[in-house]
Design an enzyme around this catalytic site. Structure first.
Site, PDB file in Angstrom:
ATOM      1  N   ASN A   7       0.523  21.499 -23.430  1.00 15.74           N
ATOM      2  CA  ASN A   7      -0.293  20.282 -23.479  1.00 15.74           C
ATOM      3  C   ASN A   7      -0.757  20.168 -24.933  1.00 15.74           C
ATOM      4  O   ASN A   7      -1.695  20.850 -25.350  1.00 15.74           O
ATOM      5  CB  ASN A   7      -1.478  20.421 -22.520  1.00 15.74           C
ATOM      6  CG  ASN A   7      -2.344  19.171 -22.501  1.00 15.74           C
ATOM      7  OD1 ASN A   7      -2.070  18.207 -23.232  1.00 15.74           O
ATOM      8  ND2 ASN A   7      -3.380  19.189 -21.692  1.00 15.74           N
ATOM      9  N   ARG A  83       3.443  18.030 -21.181  1.00 17.33           N
ATOM     10  CA  ARG A  83       2.648  16.919 -20.672  1.00 17.33           C
ATOM     11  C   ARG A  83       2.784  15.738 -21.629  1.00 17.33           C
ATOM     12  O   ARG A  83       2.619  15.895 -22.837  1.00 17.33           O
ATOM     13  CB  ARG A  83       1.186  17.339 -20.582  1.00 17.33           C
ATOM     14  CG  ARG A  83       0.314  16.182 -20.223  1.00 17.33           C
ATOM     15  CD  ARG A  83      -1.129  16.561 -20.038  1.00 17.33           C
ATOM     16  NE  ARG A  83      -1.858  15.307 -19.915  1.00 17.33           N
ATOM     17  CZ  ARG A  83      -3.024  15.059 -20.478  1.00 17.33           C
ATOM     18  NH1 ARG A  83      -3.616  15.982 -21.210  1.00 17.33           N
ATOM     19  NH2 ARG A  83      -3.596  13.902 -20.333  1.00 17.33           N
ATOM     20  N   HIS A 171      -4.182  10.514 -15.572  1.00 14.81           N
ATOM     21  CA  HIS A 171      -4.564  11.690 -14.781  1.00 14.81           C
ATOM     22  C   HIS A 171      -3.643  11.857 -13.569  1.00 14.81           C
ATOM     23  O   HIS A 171      -4.020  12.500 -12.584  1.00 14.81           O
ATOM     24  CB  HIS A 171      -6.010  11.581 -14.225  1.00 14.81           C
ATOM     25  CG  HIS A 171      -7.084  11.860 -15.223  1.00 14.81           C
ATOM     26  ND1 HIS A 171      -8.312  11.245 -15.159  1.00 14.81           N
ATOM     27  CD2 HIS A 171      -7.142  12.683 -16.294  1.00 14.81           C
ATOM     28  CE1 HIS A 171      -9.075  11.673 -16.149  1.00 14.81           C
ATOM     29  NE2 HIS A 171      -8.377  12.546 -16.863  1.00 14.81           N
ATOM     30  N   ARG A 232     -16.443   7.634 -23.260  1.00 14.41           N
ATOM     31  CA  ARG A 232     -15.824   6.319 -23.019  1.00 14.41           C
ATOM     32  C   ARG A 232     -16.675   5.514 -22.051  1.00 14.41           C
ATOM     33  O   ARG A 232     -17.284   6.066 -21.139  1.00 14.41           O
ATOM     34  CB  ARG A 232     -14.421   6.496 -22.435  1.00 14.41           C
ATOM     35  CG  ARG A 232     -13.425   6.981 -23.444  1.00 14.41           C
ATOM     36  CD  ARG A 232     -12.081   7.235 -22.784  1.00 14.41           C
ATOM     37  NE  ARG A 232     -11.659   8.605 -22.972  1.00 14.41           N
ATOM     38  CZ  ARG A 232     -10.772   9.251 -22.217  1.00 14.41           C
ATOM     39  NH1 ARG A 232     -10.197   8.618 -21.213  1.00 14.41           N
ATOM     40  NH2 ARG A 232     -10.459  10.488 -22.469  1.00 14.41           N
ATOM     41  N   GLU A 378      -3.328  20.999 -13.714  1.00 15.14           N
ATOM     42  CA  GLU A 378      -2.282  20.115 -14.230  1.00 15.14           C
ATOM     43  C   GLU A 378      -1.079  20.896 -14.750  1.00 15.14           C
ATOM     44  O   GLU A 378       0.062  20.506 -14.532  1.00 15.14           O
ATOM     45  CB  GLU A 378      -2.861  19.220 -15.332  1.00 15.14           C
ATOM     46  CG  GLU A 378      -3.746  18.132 -14.743  1.00 15.14           C
ATOM     47  CD  GLU A 378      -4.731  17.539 -15.735  1.00 15.14           C
ATOM     48  OE1 GLU A 378      -5.576  18.309 -16.249  1.00 15.14           O
ATOM     49  OE2 GLU A 378      -4.673  16.337 -15.990  1.00 15.14           O
TER      50      GLU A 378
END
Ligand code: ADP
Length: 594
Positions: A7, A83, A171, A232, A378
């Protein structure tokens, strides 16, 4: 099979080594800066090393990985997974990397300018370090490509949509993993469950997973939309752009940067970190208290809206740093949702044990909706996807006959009596290909607020519940929004009026049938398919109007004849008339979507 998963970001590199589902090594090089970065290594048994490393950028960090693994005797690997944040509408699943795939990923950079470039660089560097190993990209967006157009379309001018403006959702790897994990923990097939997955980390999103497929998610064109996050904003009125420009003289770039980096919890409290915010709120800080209320309120609204989108909900699963660790946030989110059958148990919620990828249930006795907490994984999910892709046997191409279903109904005993009169028995007419199934000689009329469909076929034998299958076009003729469902999944489906010679009934059960393949165990094995699996089927219709039908459910039942069922809209789109065979697309590969 040993899979190394990367990642890569512009400021950090995380990697994990998996043997099957077991993570045997985990490393991170974090906060690249002049002179070095922070390092953290963990083995299967726990932490190994923490400290500083000399690598100042991604290239140096990746170049160090073979040495790190070799030192521990772990350098024998079979494949590398990466990823990727954005796969556009093109990558419906993992993609084996070659020059053409790299070029296609590169072309998607405008959609994810902050994330894809570093991930792509990681992929290129790794391909140079391990030129002989298969490299596979797994995209955060792929899981959401099953979202219907009504969930992905913004109501904006056509030229904007033509330029690529639409909702994607992110996601995806996390939502897919935790939905699967929750189903496993509940002991029910994912394809029977309506799950809302709530990933609350630094980034946060919710996802409606209906019978195994994502049908909506809170992030949109970019990861800015939806829930309140660390830095965010989540949802805001796009009218804010004009206001901020006119009153504060801010340009688009400045507004966008602030929405990504200086909003969310950070804007409300000064800290993007929920632990700080919770500590301050507990000490009476009013700003922190508002931030927590607002954060929970936004998640709760999405839970309500996704329950509405799916016509109900069977389970909610919490994950991500906040979802996993903050009992008080889970409590605030769930409070007030007992009207939809969701009730938390305070004792179970307090400190659920999440070790060894556990997925404990924390709902109260009598809660209709299960509540599950689990750590997201993940990297593990990426390793699984890589393995599934590389180990899938090459399938012998076998024809799958395609059957086009016109609109029809399956009636219950009670419906037959109500429509045709007491003790009425339907007259068996022509047999269908599936043994024991037939078309009745009788017909019924369907009626909705917009119009009627006359002489609709009735298929036998009778079923426990009445089910009405129409095409999307038919649903507009009726004026009722029929959801796409697998046969038998009728909860929360809309009502329609059925008119027979002896009476009229209003019944739910109106669906657009999800395309599927019937087959039996022997032929399923010969085709390398298993029950509940989603496959892609290529169909060549007339006039060269072939189509690949994605997300086609495989149903394996002894005694059934192999046949793919699609509806008339789908047949028209593929130019099908008369008999045609489809073919299983022989690999889980990115399939370009037109
Ligand atoms: P990322 O999205 O970057 O992977 P994480 O999933 O690790 O991030 O989530 C980070 C967030 O989780 C931070 O806001 C952090 O404060 C929060 N968090 C971690 N532990 C707790 C805890 N015990 N209580 C409340 N929040 C927590």
């Amino acid at each position: 099979m040993r899979v190394l998963v990367f990642n890569a970001g512009s400021s950090s590199l995380k990697f994990g080594l998996f043997e099957g589902d077991r993570q045997i090594f985990k490393g991170s090089f974090d906060r690249f800066r002049e002179g070095g970065c922070d390092l953290s290594f963990e083995g299967a048994e726990g932490p190994l090393e923490q400290g500083r490393a000399p690598h100042a950028d991604l290239a140096a960090a990746i170049a160090a990985v073979p040495g790190v693994l070799a030192e521990r005797g772990l350098d024998a690997i079979d494949a590398v997974g990466h990823r990727l944040a954005h796969g556009g509408t093109e990558f419906t699943g993992p993609a084996r990397i070659d020059d053409a795939v790299i070029a296609r990923i590169e072309a998607l950079t405008p959609l994810a300018p902050l994330h894809n470039p570093a991930m792509l660089e990681g992929l290129r560097l790794a391909s140079r370090i391990w030129p002989d190993l298969p490299q596979v990209a797994v995209f955060d967006t792929s899981f959401h490509l099953t979202n219907p157009a009504r969930a992905t379309t913004y109501a904006v001018p056509p030229a904007w949509r033509d330029a690529g403006l639409r909702r994607f959702g992110f996601h995806g790897t996390s939502h897919k993993y935790v939905a699967q994990r929750a189903a496993e923990a509940l002991g029910q097939p994912l394809s029977d469950l309506r799950i809302i997955s709530v990933h609350l980390g630094n980034g946060a999103s919710a996802c409606a997973v209906q019978y195994g497929a994502s049908i909506d998610s809170s992030m949109g064109m970019t990861p800015l939309e939806g829930l309140v996050m660390g830095t965010r904003s989540g949802d805001i009125d796009p009218g804010a752009f004009g206001f901020l420009q006119r009153h504060l003289g801010l340009g688009v770039a400045a507004i966008e940067a602030a929405l990504y980096s200086d909003s969310g919890l950070k804007a409300l409290t000064g800290s993007p970190d929920m632990r700080d915010v919770e500590d301050r709120a507990a000490q009476g800080d009013a700003e922190a208290q508002l931030a927590i209320n607002l954060y929970a309120y936004r998640v709760r609204k999405y839970l309500g809206s996704y329950a509405a989108a799916m016509g109900g909900v069977d389970a909610v699963v919490f994950t991500g740093g906040i979802g996993q660790n903050s009992a008080s946030m889970r409590r605030r989110i769930c409070d007030g949702l007992s009207f939809m059958g969701l009730m938390l148990d305070d004792d179970r919620n307090r400190a659920p044990d999440l070790s060894d990828r556990a997925a404990p249930q924390i709902q109260a006795q009598g809660s209709r909706v299960a509540i599950v907490v689990t750590e997201t994984a993940e990297q593990l999910m990426i390793a699984r996807e890589v393995r599934a892709m590389l180990q899938r046997p090459a399938l012998a191409p076998r024809p799958v006959p395609v059957a086009v279903s016109g609109r029809h109904v399956h009636l219950s005993e009670a419906s037959v009596q109500a429509l045709f009169g007491p003790n009425y028995r339907l007259t068996e007419g022509a047999p269908l290909r599936q043994p024991g199934n037939w078309v009745a000689e009788e017909r019924v009329t369907l009626e909705g607020p917009k119009g009627r469909l006359e002489r609709v076929a009735i298929l036998g034998p009778l079923r426990p519940r009445t089910q009405i299958e129409v095409s999307r076009t038919d649903s507009f003729a009726l004026g009722i929004d029929a959801p796409v469902r697998n046969s038998g999944q009728l909860e929360g489906t809309p009502k329609v009026r059925l008119i027979g010679p002896a009476g009229t009934i209003e019944t739910d059960g109106l669906i657009v049938a999800a395309r599927h393949i019937h087959t039996n165990p022997a032929e399923a094995e010969a085709m390398g398919l298993s029950d509940g699996e989603m496959v892609e089927i290529e169909v060549q219709g007339a006039d060269g109007r072939g189509l690949v039908f994605s997300h086609t459910l495989v149903r394996v039942v002894p005694g059934t004849v192999t046949e793919m069922h699609i509806d008339t809209d789908e047949a028209n789109a593929a130019g099908i008339s008369g008999h045609v065979d489809g073919a299983v697309v022989p690999h889980v590969q990115a399939v370009p979507r037109a």
